[in-house]
Scaffold this motif. Structure first.
Motif, short mmCIF file in Angstrom:
data_model
loop_
_atom_site.label_atom_id
_atom_site.label_comp_id
_atom_site.label_asym_id
_atom_site.label_seq_id
_atom_site.Cartn_x
_atom_site.Cartn_y
_atom_site.Cartn_z
N THR A 39 46.95 46.40 35.71
CA THR A 39 46.34 45.23 36.33
C THR A 39 47.00 44.93 37.68
N HIS A 40 48.29 45.21 37.78
CA HIS A 40 48.99 45.00 39.06
C HIS A 40 48.52 46.02 40.10
N ARG A 41 48.41 47.29 39.69
CA ARG A 41 47.94 48.34 40.62
C ARG A 41 46.51 48.09 41.07
N ALA A 42 45.69 47.54 40.17
CA ALA A 42 44.30 47.27 40.54
C ALA A 42 44.16 46.06 41.47
N GLY A 43 45.26 45.29 41.59
CA GLY A 43 45.22 44.14 42.47
C GLY A 43 44.72 42.87 41.80
N TRP A 44 44.60 42.87 40.48
CA TRP A 44 44.10 41.70 39.78
C TRP A 44 45.16 40.61 39.66
N VAL A 45 46.43 41.02 39.54
CA VAL A 45 47.53 40.05 39.42
C VAL A 45 48.70 40.52 40.28
#
Length: 96
Positions: A39-45
């Protein structure tokens, strides 16, 4: 058609929950770390929220048969206040 799709999503969510709930703790911690990192890599958080998410997902739910959390009972018995010498202690309501 839409009803079948909604029911299918509900059943899939319930199956994922059951698998997550009964997964061994080591696997759950690893999967939680990978999911939070994704989720961090995807930019969501952001990074701080990803760490909070990993910690939250790695926890077990509720009280089970383990005694490791200590939330079911205090480790040491609670001290009863000492009664004054001049007072009479209340009698027990339990019969023997």
């Amino acid at each position: 058609m839409a009803q079948q799709l909604i029911v299918g999503l509900i059943v899939a969510a319930a199956a994922l929950y059951a698998v997550w709930r009964w997964m061994p703790a080591g696997w759950r911690r690893g999967a939680a770390r990978k999911l939070a990192a994704g989720t961090h890599r995807a930019g969501w958080v952001d990074e701080a929220r990803a760490k909070e998410l990993a910690a939250s997902l790695a926890k077990t739910s509720g009280c089970g048969s383990c005694d490791s959390c200590g939330s079911c009972a205090p480790k040491t018995p609670l001290k009863q206040p000492e009664a004054d010498q001049g007072t009479i202690a209340p009698s027990s309501t339990h019969s023997r």
